[in-house]
Design a protein around this motif. Sequence first.
Motif, mmCIF file in Angstrom:
data_model
loop_
_atom_site.group_PDB
_atom_site.id
_atom_site.type_symbol
_atom_site.label_atom_id
_atom_site.label_comp_id
_atom_site.label_asym_id
_atom_site.label_seq_id
_atom_site.Cartn_x
_atom_site.Cartn_y
_atom_site.Cartn_z
ATOM 1 N N MET A 14 2.884 -4.161 -1.251
ATOM 2 C CA MET A 14 1.894 -4.584 -2.255
ATOM 3 C C MET A 14 0.879 -3.456 -2.438
ATOM 4 O O MET A 14 -0.208 -3.491 -1.874
ATOM 5 N N ASP A 15 1.233 -2.462 -3.231
ATOM 6 C CA ASP A 15 0.380 -1.272 -3.326
ATOM 7 C C ASP A 15 -0.344 -1.207 -4.673
ATOM 8 O O ASP A 15 0.191 -1.646 -5.694
ATOM 9 N N GLY A 16 -1.551 -0.629 -4.637
ATOM 10 C CA GLY A 16 -2.295 -0.394 -5.886
ATOM 11 C C GLY A 16 -3.608 -1.156 -6.000
ATOM 12 O O GLY A 16 -4.280 -1.063 -7.036
ATOM 13 N N ASN A 17 -3.996 -1.878 -4.952
ATOM 14 C CA ASN A 17 -5.253 -2.646 -5.012
ATOM 15 C C ASN A 17 -6.458 -1.737 -5.230
ATOM 16 O O ASN A 17 -7.362 -2.051 -6.008
ATOM 17 N N GLY A 18 -6.479 -0.613 -4.481
ATOM 18 C CA GLY A 18 -7.633 0.296 -4.548
ATOM 19 C C GLY A 18 -7.788 0.871 -5.943
ATOM 20 O O GLY A 18 -8.895 0.877 -6.512
ATOM 21 N N ARG A 19 -6.670 1.309 -6.532
ATOM 22 C CA ARG A 19 -6.747 1.896 -7.883
ATOM 23 C C ARG A 19 -7.145 0.842 -8.919
ATOM 24 O O ARG A 19 -7.887 1.123 -9.850
ATOM 25 N N ARG A 28 -13.348 -0.837 -3.571
ATOM 26 C CA ARG A 28 -11.916 -1.020 -3.279
ATOM 27 C C ARG A 28 -11.609 -2.414 -2.734
ATOM 28 O O ARG A 28 -10.566 -2.985 -3.019
ATOM 29 N N HIS A 32 -8.618 -5.534 -3.092
ATOM 30 C CA HIS A 32 -7.873 -6.261 -2.054
ATOM 31 C C HIS A 32 -8.042 -7.786 -2.249
ATOM 32 O O HIS A 32 -7.099 -8.540 -2.054
ATOM 33 N N ALA A 58 0.932 -6.052 4.298
ATOM 34 C CA ALA A 58 -0.486 -6.293 4.041
ATOM 35 C C ALA A 58 -1.382 -5.242 4.684
ATOM 36 O O ALA A 58 -2.475 -4.961 4.169
ATOM 37 N N ARG A 66 -8.204 4.556 7.336
ATOM 38 C CA ARG A 66 -9.049 4.486 6.125
ATOM 39 C C ARG A 66 -10.520 4.424 6.517
ATOM 40 O O ARG A 66 -10.852 4.174 7.684
HETATM 41 C C1 IPE Z 1 -2.457 -1.629 -0.857
HETATM 42 O O1 IPE Z 1 -3.306 -1.142 -1.812
HETATM 43 C C2 IPE Z 1 -3.166 -2.490 0.169
HETATM 44 C C3 IPE Z 1 -3.345 -1.851 1.481
HETATM 45 C C4 IPE Z 1 -2.840 -0.715 1.843
HETATM 46 C C5 IPE Z 1 -4.139 -2.577 2.447
HETATM 47 P P1 IPE Z 1 -4.062 0.235 -1.616
HETATM 48 O O2 IPE Z 1 -5.390 -0.030 -0.987
HETATM 49 O O3 IPE Z 1 -3.212 1.225 -0.905
HETATM 50 O O4 IPE Z 1 -4.282 0.690 -3.118
HETATM 51 P P2 IPE Z 1 -4.194 2.163 -3.682
HETATM 52 O O5 IPE Z 1 -2.814 2.682 -3.373
HETATM 53 O O6 IPE Z 1 -5.274 2.955 -3.025
HETATM 54 O O7 IPE Z 1 -4.425 1.980 -5.145
#
Ligand code: IPE
Length: 241
Positions: A14-19, A28, A32, A58, A66
């Motif tokens: 499940m990637d891409g929450n931060g963006r 960020r 999540h 997750a 991070r």
């Molecule tokens: C995935 O989304 C969730 C976790 C890794 C906890 P990200 O936080 O990696 O989102 P991006 O890749 O920075 O957009």
Amino acid sequence: MTCPAPPHHIAIVMDGNGRWATRRFLPRVAGHRQGVESLRRCVRACVARGVRVLTVFAFSSENWSRPKDEVSGLMELMALALGREVPRLRDDGVRLYFVGDRAALSDRIASGLAQAEAATAGNDKLLLNVCFNYGGRWDITQAAARLAQKNEPITEASLGRALALAHVPDPDLFIRTGGEQRISNFLLWQSAYSEFVFSDRLWPEFDEAALDDAIDAFHKRERRFGQTSAQVAGADGLTTA
Ligand code: IPE
Ligand code: IPE
Ligand code: MG
């Protein structure tokens, strides 16, 4: 026309929450939080489509590196999500199972995970494996260490049985959202013959239609498991080998 059976087991990075959050000038952790909403939608969609096992990534072994506030935000979110989502999952017939190294988690989170598993243990519509503080390398290492400790010979079968996901068959469909095309230490052993679908959608935007697109792509693949096309067709009684 009959619909093909859905994949039995779907795994998702499940990637891409931060963006998703950064594009909206949000912190960020807001991404999540939105990711939890997206997971709820995805779980319901999987139940509706007859998928039996969903395994989601997750929090990885590497995500500890991070920034501190993001890690603590993710831990806080897990605690919150457990409180809020478990009653819903229980009512929806979903069984929860957590996969990963629990030794590094706080007592509060670790006991929350155990309680969530106990509360949903009687459910059997969908098994939801949540990989939290999980890494494929951790899993293979812990499995080998356990066998070595018991003086058991290491074979493909014994190692497979000692892995943290030994309770489910390998994933049929492996989805990664967020546009990256890599495994990032997810199911290294179990994805040996999974079909990969990479979606450019950021996880908070991965909706039912995107899930259906991934399932459609899966149905167009021919899974050969090392055999030839003719052999695979023969197994269906269409041609003789
Ligand atoms: C995935 O989304 C969730 C976790 C890794 C906890 P990200 O936080 O990696 O989102 P991006 O890749 O920075 O957009
Ligand atoms: C993988 O995503 C981990 C989870 C989705 C939980 P990452 O965002 O951590 O992966 P990399 O760092 O881009 O490879
Ligand atoms: Mg990412």
